[in-house]
Scaffold this motif. Structure first.
Motif, PDB file in Angstrom:
ATOM      1  N   ASP A  76      50.188  27.075  24.170  1.00 51.01           N
ATOM      2  CA  ASP A  76      48.738  26.891  24.079  1.00 51.01           C
ATOM      3  C   ASP A  76      48.100  26.450  25.397  1.00 51.01           C
ATOM      4  OD1 ASP A  76      49.380  24.160  24.282  1.00 51.01           O
ATOM      5  OD2 ASP A  76      49.350  23.887  22.117  1.00 51.01           O
ATOM      6  N   THR A  77      48.842  26.497  26.483  1.00 55.87           N
ATOM      7  CA  THR A  77      48.317  26.117  27.792  1.00 55.87           C
ATOM      8  C   THR A  77      48.799  27.123  28.834  1.00 55.87           C
ATOM      9  OG1 THR A  77      48.435  23.783  27.147  1.00 55.87           O
ATOM     10  CG2 THR A  77      48.114  24.257  29.480  1.00 55.87           C
ATOM     11  N   VAL A  78      47.858  27.726  29.552  1.00 56.16           N
ATOM     12  CA  VAL A  78      48.220  28.769  30.515  1.00 56.16           C
ATOM     13  C   VAL A  78      47.462  28.554  31.820  1.00 56.16           C
ATOM     14  CG1 VAL A  78      48.668  30.440  28.675  1.00 56.16           C
ATOM     15  CG2 VAL A  78      46.396  30.341  29.718  1.00 56.16           C
ATOM     16  N   GLU A  79      47.968  29.146  32.871  1.00 53.17           N
ATOM     17  CA  GLU A  79      47.271  29.137  34.155  1.00 53.17           C
ATOM     18  C   GLU A  79      46.633  30.498  34.372  1.00 53.17           C
ATOM     19  OE1 GLU A  79      50.137  27.946  37.083  1.00 53.17           O
ATOM     20  OE2 GLU A  79      49.657  25.822  36.821  1.00 53.17           O
ATOM     21  N   VAL A  80      45.372  30.479  34.775  1.00 59.03           N
ATOM     22  CA  VAL A  80      44.608  31.714  34.961  1.00 59.03           C
ATOM     23  C   VAL A  80      44.105  31.783  36.406  1.00 59.03           C
ATOM     24  CG1 VAL A  80      42.550  32.989  34.259  1.00 59.03           C
ATOM     25  CG2 VAL A  80      43.903  31.768  32.540  1.00 59.03           C
ATOM     26  N   ARG A  81      44.276  32.952  37.017  1.00 57.52           N
ATOM     27  CA  ARG A  81      43.730  33.177  38.358  1.00 57.52           C
ATOM     28  C   ARG A  81      42.422  33.955  38.207  1.00 57.52           C
ATOM     29  NH1 ARG A  81      46.094  33.364  43.354  1.00 57.52           N
ATOM     30  NH2 ARG A  81      48.176  33.402  42.418  1.00 57.52           N
ATOM     31  N   PHE A  82      41.334  33.356  38.658  1.00 54.54           N
ATOM     32  CA  PHE A  82      40.029  33.997  38.548  1.00 54.54           C
ATOM     33  C   PHE A  82      39.806  34.968  39.723  1.00 54.54           C
ATOM     34  CE2 PHE A  82      39.712  30.239  35.916  1.00 54.54           C
ATOM     35  CZ  PHE A  82      38.996  30.687  34.815  1.00 54.54           C
ATOM     36  N   LYS A  83      38.738  35.747  39.627  1.00 56.17           N
ATOM     37  CA  LYS A  83      38.474  36.787  40.627  1.00 56.17           C
ATOM     38  C   LYS A  83      38.318  36.225  42.033  1.00 56.17           C
ATOM     39  CE  LYS A  83      36.319  40.192  37.546  1.00 56.17           C
ATOM     40  NZ  LYS A  83      35.084  40.979  37.249  1.00 56.17           N
ATOM     41  N   ASP A  84      37.823  34.988  42.129  1.00 60.97           N
ATOM     42  CA  ASP A  84      37.633  34.386  43.452  1.00 60.97           C
ATOM     43  C   ASP A  84      38.917  33.782  44.008  1.00 60.97           C
ATOM     44  OD1 ASP A  84      37.960  32.181  41.859  1.00 60.97           O
ATOM     45  OD2 ASP A  84      35.999  31.292  42.271  1.00 60.97           O
ATOM     46  N   GLY A  85      40.035  33.960  43.261  1.00 58.50           N
ATOM     47  CA  GLY A  85      41.322  33.443  43.715  1.00 58.50           C
ATOM     48  C   GLY A  85      41.643  32.050  43.215  1.00 58.50           C
ATOM     49  N   GLU A  86      40.662  31.388  42.610  1.00 58.97           N
ATOM     50  CA  GLU A  86      40.897  30.034  42.103  1.00 58.97           C
ATOM     51  C   GLU A  86      41.822  30.085  40.885  1.00 58.97           C
ATOM     52  OE1 GLU A  86      38.435  26.268  40.125  1.00 58.97           O
ATOM     53  OE2 GLU A  86      37.362  28.039  40.867  1.00 58.97           O
ATOM     54  N   ILE A  87      42.755  29.146  40.832  1.00 60.07           N
ATOM     55  CA  ILE A  87      43.665  29.036  39.689  1.00 60.07           C
ATOM     56  C   ILE A  87      43.288  27.796  38.890  1.00 60.07           C
ATOM     57  CG2 ILE A  87      46.053  28.701  38.952  1.00 60.07           C
ATOM     58  CD1 ILE A  87      46.952  30.186  41.441  1.00 60.07           C
ATOM     59  N   ASP A  88      43.123  27.963  37.592  1.00 62.20           N
ATOM     60  CA  ASP A  88      42.766  26.839  36.728  1.00 62.20           C
ATOM     61  C   ASP A  88      43.700  26.825  35.521  1.00 62.20           C
ATOM     62  OD1 ASP A  88      41.489  24.632  35.744  1.00 62.20           O
ATOM     63  OD2 ASP A  88      39.489  25.556  35.643  1.00 62.20           O
ATOM     64  N   THR A  89      43.935  25.638  35.003  1.00 56.95           N
ATOM     65  CA  THR A  89      44.754  25.495  33.795  1.00 56.95           C
ATOM     66  C   THR A  89      43.844  25.544  32.582  1.00 56.95           C
ATOM     67  OG1 THR A  89      46.383  24.131  34.953  1.00 56.95           O
ATOM     68  CG2 THR A  89      46.386  24.033  32.554  1.00 56.95           C
ATOM     69  N   VAL A  90      44.147  26.456  31.667  1.00 55.72           N
ATOM     70  CA  VAL A  90      43.323  26.648  30.473  1.00 55.72           C
ATOM     71  C   VAL A  90      44.091  26.163  29.248  1.00 55.72           C
ATOM     72  CG1 VAL A  90      42.147  28.320  28.992  1.00 55.72           C
ATOM     73  CG2 VAL A  90      42.135  28.616  31.487  1.00 55.72           C
ATOM     74  N   ARG A  91      43.465  25.247  28.524  1.00 50.56           N
ATOM     75  CA  ARG A  91      44.006  24.815  27.223  1.00 50.56           C
ATOM     76  C   ARG A  91      43.315  25.664  26.175  1.00 50.56           C
ATOM     77  NH1 ARG A  91      45.491  23.762  22.762  1.00 50.56           N
ATOM     78  NH2 ARG A  91      46.419  21.795  22.019  1.00 50.56           N
ATOM     79  N   LEU A  92      44.105  26.480  25.444  1.00 54.16           N
ATOM     80  CA  LEU A  92      43.523  27.396  24.473  1.00 54.16           C
ATOM     81  C   LEU A  92      42.787  26.609  23.390  1.00 54.16           C
ATOM     82  CD1 LEU A  92      46.363  30.054  24.088  1.00 54.16           C
ATOM     83  CD2 LEU A  92      44.512  29.931  25.761  1.00 54.16           C
ATOM     84  N   LEU A  93      41.524  26.891  23.235  1.00 55.83           N
ATOM     85  CA  LEU A  93      40.647  26.128  22.356  1.00 55.83           C
ATOM     86  C   LEU A  93      40.974  26.373  20.882  1.00 55.83           C
ATOM     87  CD1 LEU A  93      38.129  24.292  22.143  1.00 55.83           C
ATOM     88  CD2 LEU A  93      36.727  26.372  22.225  1.00 55.83           C
ATOM     89  N   GLY A  94      41.023  25.284  20.118  1.00 57.34           N
ATOM     90  CA  GLY A  94      41.134  25.383  18.663  1.00 57.34           C
ATOM     91  C   GLY A  94      42.528  25.606  18.118  1.00 57.34           C
ATOM     92  N   VAL A  95      43.552  25.604  18.975  1.00 56.26           N
ATOM     93  CA  VAL A  95      44.914  25.847  18.492  1.00 56.26           C
ATOM     94  C   VAL A  95      45.865  24.795  19.046  1.00 56.26           C
ATOM     95  CG1 VAL A  95      44.537  28.329  18.288  1.00 56.26           C
ATOM     96  CG2 VAL A  95      45.518  27.407  20.392  1.00 56.26           C
ATOM     97  N   ASP A  96      46.973  24.626  18.343  1.00 56.89           N
ATOM     98  CA  ASP A  96      48.007  23.696  18.790  1.00 56.89           C
ATOM     99  C   ASP A  96      49.360  24.270  18.412  1.00 56.89           C
ATOM    100  OD1 ASP A  96      49.188  21.370  19.828  1.00 56.89           O
ATOM    101  OD2 ASP A  96      49.219  20.428  17.853  1.00 56.89           O
ATOM    102  N   THR A  97      50.148  24.659  19.407  1.00 57.09           N
ATOM    103  CA  THR A  97      51.508  25.132  19.156  1.00 57.09           C
ATOM    104  C   THR A  97      52.466  23.951  19.247  1.00 57.09           C
ATOM    105  OG1 THR A  97      51.879  25.652  21.495  1.00 57.09           O
ATOM    106  CG2 THR A  97      50.989  27.414  20.101  1.00 57.09           C
ATOM    107  N   PRO A  98      53.631  24.022  18.594  1.00 62.83           N
ATOM    108  CA  PRO A  98      54.584  22.906  18.664  1.00 62.83           C
ATOM    109  C   PRO A  98      55.042  22.633  20.097  1.00 62.83           C
ATOM    110  CG  PRO A  98      55.146  24.399  16.868  1.00 62.83           C
ATOM    111  CD  PRO A  98      54.091  25.085  17.675  1.00 62.83           C
ATOM    112  N   GLU A  99      55.386  21.386  20.350  1.00 66.01           N
ATOM    113  CA  GLU A  99      55.844  20.984  21.673  1.00 66.01           C
ATOM    114  C   GLU A  99      57.179  21.652  22.015  1.00 66.01           C
ATOM    115  OE1 GLU A  99      54.201  19.249  23.791  1.00 66.01           O
ATOM    116  OE2 GLU A  99      52.581  18.465  22.539  1.00 66.01           O
ATOM    117  N   THR A 100      57.392  21.854  23.308  1.00 59.40           N
ATOM    118  CA  THR A 100      58.657  22.427  23.765  1.00 59.40           C
ATOM    119  C   THR A 100      59.584  21.357  24.338  1.00 59.40           C
ATOM    120  OG1 THR A 100      57.589  22.972  25.873  1.00 59.40           O
ATOM    121  CG2 THR A 100      57.697  24.708  24.210  1.00 59.40           C
ATOM    122  N   THR A 101      59.207  20.094  24.165  1.00 61.91           N
ATOM    123  CA  THR A 101      60.085  18.964  24.467  1.00 61.91           C
ATOM    124  C   THR A 101      60.401  18.293  23.143  1.00 61.91           C
ATOM    125  OG1 THR A 101      59.066  18.613  26.643  1.00 61.91           O
ATOM    126  CG2 THR A 101      60.341  16.788  25.714  1.00 61.91           C
TER     127      THR A 101
END
Length: 226
Positions: free
Chosen positions: A5-30
């Motif tokens: 539920d959390t990904v990194e996105v590279r926008f057109k201007d080259g900026e990279i931001d971390t996106v937390r997918l809104l409204g969802v929660d997947t189980p932890e991987t720890t």
């Protein structure tokens, strides 16, 4: 990619931001961070935690397969905060026009995260359907009993002074050791029993009367004990 539920996105201007997918929660991987109490119907025990941990890893793989290298549309929600507590961008991600966040719930990789956002009713309906159909992480077939820990030691078998039936007679009562050491055909003598009732119980458990406790054949064993 960080997890389901959390990904990194590279926008057109080259900026990279971390996106937390809104409204969802997947189980932890720890594993130590997995909390079954967040997923209704999954027990808070070892089986429940292992189950959710497994589905957390599956959700991460699903997100990687579906998003990595793809051109996506990132959309925020006017009814939700723009950023979360870790300064992550809270947003929907659309792939080929499909809401990826919603797809996580429909495919059973996530639950609806309890927060304010405009698509909440649609996400809630998707979770309810996934749960009713046992889709994905909701398909739990392990133990549902709550695991508890106790300091009480498991009692070990201890010797008992109660007499046992060593004759192999299969009787329902407890009988004293036979004076003849269980040798057939006559393991018992009347003097081995504490009472006529005990002798009678043994006699009735052995219809063939191998110990000849009923010497006169009247159906009463060891009449001398009366």
């Amino acid at each position: 990619m960080i997890d389901g539920d959390t990904v990194e996105v590279r926008f057109k201007d080259g900026e990279i931001d971390t996106v937390r997918l809104l409204g969802v929660d997947t189980p932890e991987t720890t594993l130590s961070r997995v909390d079954p109490l967040e997923y209704e119907g999954i027990p808070d025990n070892t089986a429940g935690r292992d189950h959710l941990f497994n589905w957390g890893e599956r959700a991460s793989d699903y997100a990687t397969d579906g998003l990595e290298g793809e051109t996506v549309r990132v959309a925020t929600d006017p009814e939700a905060d723009r950023r979360g507590s870790f300064d992550r961008l809270l947003a929907y991600i659309y792939v080929s026009g499909e809401n990826f966040n919603l797809g996580l719930i429909e495919q059973g990789y996530a639950r609806m995260y309890d927060s304010s956002f405009s698509q909440r009713s649609e996400f809630a309906a998707a979770e309810e359907e996934a749960r009713s159909e046992n889709v994905g992480l909701w398909d739990f077939d392990g133990s549902t009993s709550t695991e508890t820990e106790t300091d009480t030691a498991t009692p070990e078998d201890t010797p008992t002074d109660e007499p046992t039936d060593d004759s192999g007679s299969g009787g329902s009562g407890d009988f004293p050791p036979p004076s003849n050491d269980g040798d057939l055909p006559d393991p018992y003598d009347c003097g081995d029993f504490e009472s006529q009732d005990q002798a009678q119980e043994y006699f009735e458990s052995e219809p063939d009367d191998p110990s000849e406790l009923d010497s006169d054949g009247d159906g009463v064993a060891c009449e001398s004990l009366d």
